[in-house]
Design a protein around this motif. Structure first.
Motif, PDB file in Angstrom:
ATOM      1  N   GLN A 230       0.827  -1.213   0.000  1.00 38.04           N
ATOM      2  CA  GLN A 230       0.000   0.000   0.000  1.00 38.04           C
ATOM      3  C   GLN A 230       0.858   1.258   0.000  1.00 38.04           C
ATOM      4  O   GLN A 230       0.532   2.243  -0.658  1.00 38.04           O
ATOM      5  CB  GLN A 230      -0.934  -0.029   1.219  1.00 38.04           C
ATOM      6  CG  GLN A 230      -1.913  -1.183   1.196  1.00 38.04           C
ATOM      7  CD  GLN A 230      -2.707  -1.329   2.476  1.00 38.04           C
ATOM      8  OE1 GLN A 230      -2.959  -0.357   3.181  1.00 38.04           O
ATOM      9  NE2 GLN A 230      -3.094  -2.560   2.796  1.00 38.04           N
ATOM     10  N   ILE A 231       1.973   1.213   0.731  1.00 40.88           N
ATOM     11  CA  ILE A 231       2.895   2.350   0.715  1.00 40.88           C
ATOM     12  C   ILE A 231       3.494   2.528  -0.679  1.00 40.88           C
ATOM     13  O   ILE A 231       3.630   3.650  -1.183  1.00 40.88           O
ATOM     14  CB  ILE A 231       4.018   2.139   1.752  1.00 40.88           C
ATOM     15  CG1 ILE A 231       3.426   2.008   3.154  1.00 40.88           C
ATOM     16  CG2 ILE A 231       5.023   3.290   1.699  1.00 40.88           C
ATOM     17  CD1 ILE A 231       4.437   1.670   4.224  1.00 40.88           C
ATOM     18  N   GLN A 232       3.824   1.409  -1.321  1.00 38.68           N
ATOM     19  CA  GLN A 232       4.378   1.451  -2.679  1.00 38.68           C
ATOM     20  C   GLN A 232       3.370   2.035  -3.658  1.00 38.68           C
ATOM     21  O   GLN A 232       3.717   2.855  -4.513  1.00 38.68           O
ATOM     22  CB  GLN A 232       4.792   0.039  -3.111  1.00 38.68           C
ATOM     23  CG  GLN A 232       5.384  -0.050  -4.509  1.00 38.68           C
ATOM     24  CD  GLN A 232       6.805   0.492  -4.589  1.00 38.68           C
ATOM     25  OE1 GLN A 232       7.451   0.707  -3.572  1.00 38.68           O
ATOM     26  NE2 GLN A 232       7.284   0.717  -5.803  1.00 38.68           N
ATOM     27  N   TYR A 233       2.115   1.615  -3.523  1.00 34.49           N
ATOM     28  CA  TYR A 233       1.072   2.116  -4.429  1.00 34.49           C
ATOM     29  C   TYR A 233       0.856   3.614  -4.270  1.00 34.49           C
ATOM     30  O   TYR A 233       0.673   4.347  -5.249  1.00 34.49           O
ATOM     31  CB  TYR A 233      -0.245   1.381  -4.179  1.00 34.49           C
ATOM     32  CG  TYR A 233      -0.220  -0.096  -4.517  1.00 34.49           C
ATOM     33  CD1 TYR A 233       0.597  -0.594  -5.525  1.00 34.49           C
ATOM     34  CD2 TYR A 233      -1.027  -0.997  -3.824  1.00 34.49           C
ATOM     35  CE1 TYR A 233       0.621  -1.945  -5.834  1.00 34.49           C
ATOM     36  CE2 TYR A 233      -1.023  -2.357  -4.131  1.00 34.49           C
ATOM     37  CZ  TYR A 233      -0.192  -2.821  -5.126  1.00 34.49           C
ATOM     38  OH  TYR A 233      -0.183  -4.161  -5.424  1.00 34.49           O
ATOM     39  N   VAL A 234       0.871   4.082  -3.033  1.00 32.68           N
ATOM     40  CA  VAL A 234       0.734   5.520  -2.787  1.00 32.68           C
ATOM     41  C   VAL A 234       1.925   6.268  -3.370  1.00 32.68           C
ATOM     42  O   VAL A 234       1.782   7.342  -3.959  1.00 32.68           O
ATOM     43  CB  VAL A 234       0.615   5.792  -1.271  1.00 32.68           C
ATOM     44  CG1 VAL A 234       0.699   7.293  -0.986  1.00 32.68           C
ATOM     45  CG2 VAL A 234      -0.688   5.223  -0.729  1.00 32.68           C
ATOM     46  N   LYS A 235       3.102   5.676  -3.244  1.00 35.02           N
ATOM     47  CA  LYS A 235       4.314   6.254  -3.825  1.00 35.02           C
ATOM     48  C   LYS A 235       4.171   6.414  -5.336  1.00 35.02           C
ATOM     49  O   LYS A 235       4.695   7.373  -5.924  1.00 35.02           O
ATOM     50  CB  LYS A 235       5.500   5.357  -3.499  1.00 35.02           C
ATOM     51  CG  LYS A 235       6.810   5.715  -4.171  1.00 35.02           C
ATOM     52  CD  LYS A 235       7.878   4.687  -3.810  1.00 35.02           C
ATOM     53  CE  LYS A 235       9.153   4.896  -4.613  1.00 35.02           C
ATOM     54  NZ  LYS A 235      10.186   3.857  -4.297  1.00 35.02           N
ATOM     55  N   CYS A 236       3.446   5.481  -5.943  1.00 33.57           N
ATOM     56  CA  CYS A 236       3.239   5.518  -7.402  1.00 33.57           C
ATOM     57  C   CYS A 236       2.065   6.404  -7.807  1.00 33.57           C
ATOM     58  O   CYS A 236       1.771   6.536  -9.004  1.00 33.57           O
ATOM     59  CB  CYS A 236       3.000   4.109  -7.932  1.00 33.57           C
ATOM     60  SG  CYS A 236       4.393   2.992  -7.699  1.00 33.57           S
ATOM     61  N   GLY A 237       1.359   6.970  -6.826  1.00 35.76           N
ATOM     62  CA  GLY A 237       0.262   7.888  -7.118  1.00 35.76           C
ATOM     63  C   GLY A 237      -1.075   7.225  -7.386  1.00 35.76           C
ATOM     64  O   GLY A 237      -1.972   7.858  -7.955  1.00 35.76           O
ATOM     65  N   LEU A 238      -1.244   5.978  -6.976  1.00 34.53           N
ATOM     66  CA  LEU A 238      -2.508   5.276  -7.212  1.00 34.53           C
ATOM     67  C   LEU A 238      -3.568   5.720  -6.209  1.00 34.53           C
ATOM     68  O   LEU A 238      -3.276   6.021  -5.054  1.00 34.53           O
ATOM     69  CB  LEU A 238      -2.299   3.766  -7.112  1.00 34.53           C
ATOM     70  CG  LEU A 238      -1.450   3.132  -8.213  1.00 34.53           C
ATOM     71  CD1 LEU A 238      -1.145   1.680  -7.881  1.00 34.53           C
ATOM     72  CD2 LEU A 238      -2.171   3.220  -9.561  1.00 34.53           C
ATOM     73  N   SER A 239      -4.826   5.737  -6.658  1.00 33.43           N
ATOM     74  CA  SER A 239      -5.946   6.114  -5.804  1.00 33.43           C
ATOM     75  C   SER A 239      -6.399   4.936  -4.955  1.00 33.43           C
ATOM     76  O   SER A 239      -6.031   3.781  -5.211  1.00 33.43           O
ATOM     77  CB  SER A 239      -7.120   6.598  -6.658  1.00 33.43           C
ATOM     78  OG  SER A 239      -7.619   5.525  -7.451  1.00 33.43           O
ATOM     79  N   ASP A 240      -7.235   5.206  -3.956  1.00 30.03           N
ATOM     80  CA  ASP A 240      -7.751   4.151  -3.090  1.00 30.03           C
ATOM     81  C   ASP A 240      -8.574   3.133  -3.874  1.00 30.03           C
ATOM     82  O   ASP A 240      -8.495   1.930  -3.625  1.00 30.03           O
ATOM     83  CB  ASP A 240      -8.609   4.743  -1.975  1.00 30.03           C
ATOM     84  CG  ASP A 240      -7.779   5.499  -0.956  1.00 30.03           C
ATOM     85  OD1 ASP A 240      -6.534   5.333  -0.966  1.00 30.03           O
ATOM     86  OD2 ASP A 240      -8.356   6.239  -0.147  1.00 30.03           O
ATOM     87  N   SER A 241      -9.378   3.611  -4.818  1.00 25.74           N
ATOM     88  CA  SER A 241     -10.206   2.695  -5.612  1.00 25.74           C
ATOM     89  C   SER A 241      -9.330   1.792  -6.478  1.00 25.74           C
ATOM     90  O   SER A 241      -9.599   0.595  -6.623  1.00 25.74           O
ATOM     91  CB  SER A 241     -11.191   3.476  -6.488  1.00 25.74           C
ATOM     92  OG  SER A 241     -10.489   4.343  -7.377  1.00 25.74           O
ATOM     93  N   ALA A 242      -8.267   2.360  -7.040  1.00 27.84           N
ATOM     94  CA  ALA A 242      -7.355   1.562  -7.858  1.00 27.84           C
ATOM     95  C   ALA A 242      -6.666   0.497  -7.012  1.00 27.84           C
ATOM     96  O   ALA A 242      -6.510  -0.654  -7.443  1.00 27.84           O
ATOM     97  CB  ALA A 242      -6.308   2.468  -8.510  1.00 27.84           C
TER      98      ALA A 242
END
Length: 393
Positions: A230-242
């Motif tokens: 989840q930290i990695q996804y946020v780092k990549c700019g992904l939204s919560d829905s994604a």
């Protein structure tokens, strides 16, 4: 005649206990109930420690009272823990749920696989373990889909539905057939055998290498695919829905574990294991080096597939090396070694992630490579066609 119906009942239990409807928002659920991420990590650390403390006593108890009674007790307590989770508000309530869960996890450790192993032909064991693990994944996938499509932001409803699925699983456990012969007159002999098993395990350096090697891959998968992703996804700019949809996709690929037995037969244990450890290490390296969303998702999928294919193999290899009639006790000793390694690895990941997520991912690649080295050293002693293992239990 082997109680084949146990296999089907265990399949049903695995499917139902996989239905954790709050899975996609597990951390958000807890935050909405008043606890912080730091408190969540404290609870997880306490839970791991308790699992370690309960592991050996539970193994002895399971071999004394029988595997069916142990499974039944744990399934009922599992159900009760989900009720606590559903109603929990604040640190104390979630800690109480996790303490209950620690009792369950340590109680089930070795018992579920022993029931399956003793209820089927040994030639089918790895395939059955693969199906068993995949049904848990399918249950999780179904629950995640229901959450994304219908439950959405109703966190408490997701908790209630999880209570329902675990309640049904507890009811099904009543129909299991006992597969262990019990003799209370042998109680003192069993305690003595436990001491001997513990000594023999600690002296078996190759088995310990195997267990630590297994634990390093397991903990890398657990920490990265459940928390650090989840930290990695946020780092990549992904939204919560994604992130929610990615969770479903990553869960889907977990069912590929059903091919573990077939691929092991085709490639051989060592070659297959080298591919899985190598893929996991490569996935961690990519995660450390990239901020690209697609590459990150592909890497998480690689890690998930590696673990899913490895689980049935390592379960079968552990059971193959059991040499006593007290299978649950021996597997519990193994689990203690795995848990100790897991706690150490988890602390490493947590500390490095606080500094920078990149460092944690790099650590994942090193630990996977170290795990493969240990697995290789074990395999040099127990080569595929030269095991000095009693498989006639």
């Amino acid at each position: 005649m082997k109680p084949e119906r146990n296999v089907w009942l265990m399949y049903a239990i695995a499917l139902l206990q996989g239905m954790v409807f709050y899975g996609p928002i597990a951390a958000l659920y807890r935050q909405s109930a008043g606890i912080t991420i730091f408190q969540i990590t404290i609870i997880e650390a306490i839970s791991l420690t308790l699992c370690l403390l309960f592991e050996l006593p539970w193994g002895i108890v399971a071999d004394r009272i029988g595997y069916k009674k142990t499974m039944l007790f744990c399934c009922v307590l599992y159900f009760l823990s989900k009720i606590v989770f559903w109603k929990a508000a604040g640190f104390g309530a979630f800690l109480a749920e996790r303490i209950m869960l620690s009792i369950v996890i340590s109680g089930l450790s070795g018992v579920d696989s022993s029931i399956l192993y003793l209820s089927c032909d040994k030639s089918r064991a790895q395939k059955i373990f693969g199906i068993y693990n995949n049904l848990q994944t399918i249950g999780l996938l179904f629950a995640a889909a229901i959450y994304s499509l219908f439950i959405k932001d109703n966190y408490r409803l997701s908790g209630f539905l999880t209570v329902c699925s675990y309640g049904i699983a507890a009811i099904i456990a009543f129909w299991l057939v006992e597969v262990k012969n019990n003799d209370n007159e042998k109680a003192k002999a069993e305690v003595k055998e436990f001491v001997e098993l513990l000594k023999r395990t600690l002296k078996n350096k190759y088995l310990i290498l195997f267990l630590i090697g297994v634990a390093l891959l397991n903990e890398t998968h657990q920490t990265i695919t459940v928390f650090l992703n989840q930290i990695q996804y946020v780092k990549c700019g992904l939204s919560d829905s994604a992130i929610g949809y990615i969770y479903i996709g990553v869960t889907i690929v977990g069912v590929l574990g059903v091919f573990s037995e077939r691929l092991t037969r085709k490639l051989g244990i060592m070659r297959f294991a080298s591919i899985l450890y190598g893929a996991a290490a490569m996935a961690c390296i990519i995660l450390a080096a990239t901020a690209d969303a697609w590459l990150s998702v592909v890497s998480i999928v690689m890690l998930r597939i590696s673990f899913s294919l490895f689980q049935p193999l390592q379960m079968e290899l552990q059971n193959r090396q059991v040499i006593s009639q007290n299978r649950a006790t021996e597997l519990s000793i193994n689990a203690v070694i795995i848990d100790c390694t897991g706690i150490g690895a988890n602390l490493i990941y947590g500390k490095l992630a606080d500094i920078d997520i990149t460092f944690a991912m790099l650590a994942g690649s090193f630990l996977c490579l170290a795990g493969f080295l240990l697995f290789y050293l074990w395999q040099t002693k127990y080569r595929e066609n030269e095991y000095n293992i009693n498989t006639n239990i």
